[in-house]
Design an enzyme around this catalytic site. Structure first.
Site, PDB file in Angstrom:
ATOM      1  N   TYR A 213       0.833  -1.208   0.000  1.00  0.00           N
ATOM      2  CA  TYR A 213       0.000   0.000   0.000  1.00  0.00           C
ATOM      3  C   TYR A 213       0.869   1.261   0.000  1.00  0.00           C
ATOM      4  O   TYR A 213       2.028   1.248   0.404  1.00  0.00           O
ATOM      5  CB  TYR A 213      -0.944   0.032   1.211  1.00  0.00           C
TER       6      TYR A 213
ATOM      7  N   SER B 246       7.131   1.140  15.325  1.00  0.00           N
ATOM      8  CA  SER B 246       7.247   0.219  14.201  1.00  0.00           C
ATOM      9  C   SER B 246       6.095   0.353  13.202  1.00  0.00           C
ATOM     10  O   SER B 246       6.077  -0.332  12.190  1.00  0.00           O
ATOM     11  CB  SER B 246       7.317  -1.228  14.709  1.00  0.00           C
ATOM     12  N   GLY B 247       5.139   1.232  13.495  1.00  0.00           N
ATOM     13  CA  GLY B 247       4.125   1.544  12.492  1.00  0.00           C
ATOM     14  C   GLY B 247       2.724   1.066  12.751  1.00  0.00           C
ATOM     15  O   GLY B 247       1.886   1.086  11.837  1.00  0.00           O
TER      16      GLY B 247
ATOM     17  N   HIS C  85      -6.707   4.085  12.923  1.00  0.00           N
ATOM     18  CA  HIS C  85      -6.992   5.117  11.920  1.00  0.00           C
ATOM     19  C   HIS C  85      -8.245   4.764  11.135  1.00  0.00           C
ATOM     20  O   HIS C  85      -8.793   3.645  11.229  1.00  0.00           O
ATOM     21  CB  HIS C  85      -5.807   5.298  10.966  1.00  0.00           C
TER      22      HIS C  85
ATOM     23  N   CYS D  54      -2.583  -2.475  11.398  1.00  0.00           N
ATOM     24  CA  CYS D  54      -3.197  -1.379  12.147  1.00  0.00           C
ATOM     25  C   CYS D  54      -4.622  -1.744  12.571  1.00  0.00           C
ATOM     26  O   CYS D  54      -5.164  -2.777  12.178  1.00  0.00           O
ATOM     27  CB  CYS D  54      -3.226  -0.111  11.293  1.00  0.00           C
TER      28      CYS D  54
END
Length: 388
Positions: free
Chosen positions: A297, A310-311, A315, A333
């Site tokens: 993505y 680390s991300g 959201h 996520c």
């Protein structure tokens, strides 16, 4: 009063010995050399090894020290204490590198006469200067899980020396401890977390008296001060198996949101354990190549709330709408609808804990991957203090 100034040292500070010569009264019937002295000679005052990283030490022989003033070129001063029956004075703070000091000593002889001497010295410049980044920001209000965190620019090999200079004060005597971790960036980091989540309304201050302290990887050349306040008691619970996020405030459930977490069975899984909301970053570009997921993505994402370095974020993820509440199909996520993300984003605070559970995850959030200290028991966390 005799004033003696030392030359500026080049490579190291040197000991300075100041000796005052006695003055005896002359008798009317003959020269001074034939008249016996009725006064004791002044005390011999010595400023001992005034080097960077060491306290300023003053000694006196043949008398006692009445007062010592140590001032730097910027108008600051080093206070200290007299001991050994008045024969020794030691500063409370260390001399800093690259600084000039004036030392004024008043000494007293056994018969009560006082003499003042003055000297100066300059410490060599630091070859490397260590600096820090503090979190949370000064005068901010944060959630109940945010630690007091210090990231160091250069390595800290003398952790105990540094930790001794860090003083945390709370408005309600909160029990807590420093712990040393490796930040996700690879740098040394010290976090102070309470035994349990902060109580709402707690005021926290840090006095980091680091000026003149050698970290082993570089010198500190200034002190640091910061403080923050703890806000509402809000906890976010994420059940990856039920695909549901729940917000609890002051012990009551106030919101439930259907979500989709990381895809099971590989690198796209989510982390479990307690993560802490690090930042509300708004609309940001997310690129899978930056987190080792190839070209999966590359898109702008709204209402982004960072949970780990680390991300992992929470959201808005409208492209995953059919999976909310039904399946975990994200790239790690916690996604939700635009509408839910907007209201949730507005209601959470930096420092709120996200307590994440689920059977198929990548593992537990590490201490340095964001603020993962809450995933250690209190005893294990205390053991990470350099003074334990």
């Amino acid at each position: 009063m005799l004033r003696i100034r030392t030359p500026r040292p080049v490579l190291a500070a040197v000991a300075l010995s100041v000796s005052l010569t006695a003055c005896s009264a002359q008798a009317a019937s003959g020269p001074a050399k034939d008249a016996p002295s009725s006064k004791a000679p002044p005390a011999k005052v010595t400023v001992v090894d005034p080097a960077a990283g060491r306290p300023v030490t003053v000694t006196a022989s043949g008398g006692t020290i009445s007062a010592v003033k140590v001032a730097d070129a910027d108008g600051g001063s080093l206070t200290g204490r007299t001991g050994a029956g008045g024969a020794r004075w030691v500063s409370d703070r260390k001399a800093a590198p690259g600084s000039s000091y004036t030392v004024e000593v008043t000494s007293r002889t056994a018969d009560g006469r006082e003499t003042t001497t003055e000297s100066t010295f300059t410490t060599p410049e630091a070859d490397k200067v260590n600096k820090v980044t503090l979190a949370p920001g000064k005068n901010t209000t944060v959630g109940i899980a945010h630690p007091l965190s210090i990231v160091f620019d250069l390595p800290v090999t003398r952790k105990a020396d540094v930790e001794r200079q860090l003083k945390v004060t709370t408005s309600n005597a909160t029990e807590g401890s420093w712990g040393w971790v490796r930040d996700h960036s690879g740098r040394d980091r010290a976090d102070w977390r309470p035994k349990e989540y902060w109580k709402p309304g707690t005021k926290v201050t840090l006095e980091a008296d680091l000026d003149g302290t050698d970290s082993g990887g570089g010198w500190f050349v200034r002190d640091y001060r910061t403080g923050f306040t703890v806000g509402a008691a809000q906890i976010v619970r994420v059940d990856l198996d039920a695909h549901r996020l729940t917000v609890r405030r002051d012990g009551r459930t106030v919101r439930t949101i259907p979500v989709s977490g990381g895809t099971p069975g590989g690198d796209k899984r989510s982390w479990r354990g307690t993560a802490v909301l690090m930042a509300k970053e708004g609309t940001i570009n997310m690129n899978s190549e930056t987190v080792g997921l190839g070209d999966a993505y590359d898109k702008d994402v709204d209402y982004s709330m960072r949970l780990t370095w680390s991300g992992m974020y929470a959201h808005a993820a409208p492209w995953n709408a059919k999976y909310f509440g039904n399946a975990n199909m994200s790239s790690g996520c916690i996604g939700m609808s635009d509408e839910n993300a907007a209201s949730f984003y507005a209601s959470v605070n930096v420092g709120d804990p996200f307590e994440i559970t689920g059977r198929d995850t990548k593992g537990t959030v590490a201490e340095g991957n964001g603020y993962g200290a809450w995933n250690l028991s209190w005893e294990r966390w205390k053991a990470k203090s350099a003074l334990a």
